[in-house]
Write an enzyme that holds these catalytic residues in place. Structure first.
Site, PDB file in Angstrom:
ATOM      1  N   HIS A 109       8.609 -26.311  -1.859  1.00 48.29           N
ATOM      2  CA  HIS A 109       7.956 -27.426  -2.546  1.00 48.29           C
ATOM      3  C   HIS A 109       6.644 -27.007  -3.184  1.00 48.29           C
ATOM      4  CE1 HIS A 109      10.792 -30.552  -1.128  1.00 48.29           C
ATOM      5  NE2 HIS A 109      11.065 -29.573  -0.263  1.00 48.29           N
ATOM      6  N   LYS A 153     -14.323  -0.167  -2.401  1.00 52.51           N
ATOM      7  CA  LYS A 153     -15.281   0.233  -1.358  1.00 52.51           C
ATOM      8  C   LYS A 153     -16.470   0.952  -1.996  1.00 52.51           C
ATOM      9  CE  LYS A 153     -12.077   1.211   2.447  1.00 52.51           C
ATOM     10  NZ  LYS A 153     -11.639   2.307   3.287  1.00 52.51           N
ATOM     11  N   GLU A 177       0.826  -1.219   0.000  1.00 51.69           N
ATOM     12  CA  GLU A 177       0.000   0.000   0.000  1.00 51.69           C
ATOM     13  C   GLU A 177       0.855   1.263   0.000  1.00 51.69           C
ATOM     14  OE1 GLU A 177      -3.014  -0.002   3.053  1.00 51.69           O
ATOM     15  OE2 GLU A 177      -4.285  -1.341   1.905  1.00 51.69           O
TER      16      GLU A 177
END
Ligand code: PA5
Length: 415
Positions: A292, A406, A271
């Site tokens: 792995h 949002k 961010e």
């Protein structure tokens, strides 16, 4: 103190290329930006604030066997990372005299919420709701569920005693706490969400988990006083590698207790740096497990990776490989080796393989997994992240891009 070793990057970028990135201007700019309030937190942390946090945490410990921490992003990742790193990734399953701690309000899954209610069962619980803005939808919805459960179980007075609010001065959540008579802790407004662990945001849940918050702050203070050069070196080296096309940084540790610190780090760097069309993509790998799963890609995929290993000199526990000739494979030859030696050998082997395969490796070294090293690492990363973002030319604070989803969600829900 965090030690930075860039020798594993020098085959990919020269020292003069690293040093050509000047940190003086970023450091000057940093002083002028709003939301830089985290920089002085280790120096200004007082015995009074410490006492206030401990007294609230004592209340919670006395009244409840479970604490629910509601929050998302910077309002929960640090506390969760600290509990896993300092106590254990299996904290809730340990025998202990502190409450279990569950995190919610960081998703919109009904199933997740119902499972937490099942986990609480008939045990007493309290809620610490953390939101800087006080208006994040996932956290606000979860709070409504927990309030309803508290009310049903304890009535109006019990509800009042069991909700602890952490938010910005003057936020809707603080107003609600004042009107409803809930306990509340105010965050300094000039400290951004992902830079807020060293405030009441991170420290209250840690204190409830029995972590020594003064030790966390002592570690941060040591780094604040002595760690500027190391933070600049890390910031400059990762940015110099970015200029060479290494646009993904994989943070990696060989300690499973570090995993959630990786999540906190991803938010901090993602961010802070990912804006205006640029930014190093932060990723995390948990070794050996991810060798792995991701190992093939890291070793032989597109050569756009840089890696940062975090390692610890002293193990907290160091059992030895049992002997006996129950196995006829050649691993029997290392019977009696201690696990720290083996883990360090794995780290050395991976480092060499990745460098040989074209991945530069930076190393961050710490003495031991402890409250003090956690505080040091948090401050080191916040400082180097802000400097690194400013070297790349973006403001580390603010996250305008987070608003896009949002807005859509509010529109879809007709709010
Ligand atoms: O770094 C930030 O400010 C954000 O990522 C916030 O931590 C996150 O969006 C949560 O916001 P709030 O604490 O306001 O609920």
């Amino acid at each position: 103190m965090v030690k930075v070793d860039i020798s594993g990057a020098l085959g990919f970028v020269s020292e003069s290329e690293i040093n050509s990135l000047d940190t003086r201007k970023p450091l000057e700019t940093l002083k002028t930006l709003y939301e830089n309030g985290w920089m002085e937190l280790p120096a200004t942390f007082s015995a009074e604030l410490s006492g206030q946090i401990k007294s609230l945490s004592d209340n919670i410990k006395k009244q409840s066997e479970v604490l629910i921490v509601l929050g998302i992003g910077g309002s929960y990742l640090g506390a969760r990372a600290a509990i896993e790193y300092i106590k254990s990734p299996n904290y809730n399953m340990l025998k202990k005299n502190t409450p279990d701690i569950y995190f919610a309000g960081n998703n919109a899954s009904g199933e997740y919420l119902e499972q937490i209610f099942e986990l609480i069962g008939d045990r007493n619980f309290s809620v610490n709701v953390i939101s800087k803005s006080g208006s994040t939808i996932e956290t606000a919805i979860a709070l409504r569920f927990f309030k309803a459960h508290l009310l049903e179980r304890y009535g109006e007075n019990g509800l009042k005693d069991r909700i602890y609010v952490t938010s910005d001065i003057g936020s809707p959540l603080i107003k609600m706490a004042q009107e409803s008579g809930f306990s509340y802790l105010e965050m300094p407004p000039e400290v951004g969400g992902r830079y807020s662990f060293l405030t009441v945001v991170g420290l209250l849940p840690c204190a409830v988990a029995g972590i020594d918050i003064d030790e966390i702050m002592a570690g941060a203070k040591e780094e604040y006083e002595n760690g500027l050069e190391a933070a600049c070196l890390y910031a400059k080296t990762r940015q110099a590698l970015y200029k060479k096309g290494k646009n993904i940084e994989m943070l990696a540790s060989f300690e499973p207790a570090f995993r959630f610190m990786g999540e906190w780090w991803k938010q901090l760097f993602g961010e802070s740096e990912g804006k205006e069309g640029i930014g190093i993509f932060p990723s995390y790998a948990d070794y050996s497990a991810d060798l792995h799963s991701m190992g093939q890609l890291i070793q032989e995929g597109e050569r756009n990776l840089q890696e940062t290993f975090v390692s610890f000199n002293e193990p907290r526990q160091n059992p030895k490989v049992p002997g006996g000739d129950i196995h006829s494979d050649k691993i029997s030859a290392i019977a009696g080796f201690d696990m720290h030696k083996i883990n360090m050998s794995a780290s050395e082997a991976v480092k060499k393989a990745h460098i040989d395969g074209g991945v530069p490796v930076l190393e961050l070294g710490l003495p031991v997994l402890s409250a003090k090293s956690f505080g040091a690492l948090v401050y080191f990363f916040m400082r180097s992240c802000a400097i690194s973002a400013l070297i790349s030319g973006v403001n580390p604070f603010g996250q305008p891009g987070v608003e896009a989803y949002k807005k859509n969600l509010f529109a879809i829900l007709g709010l």
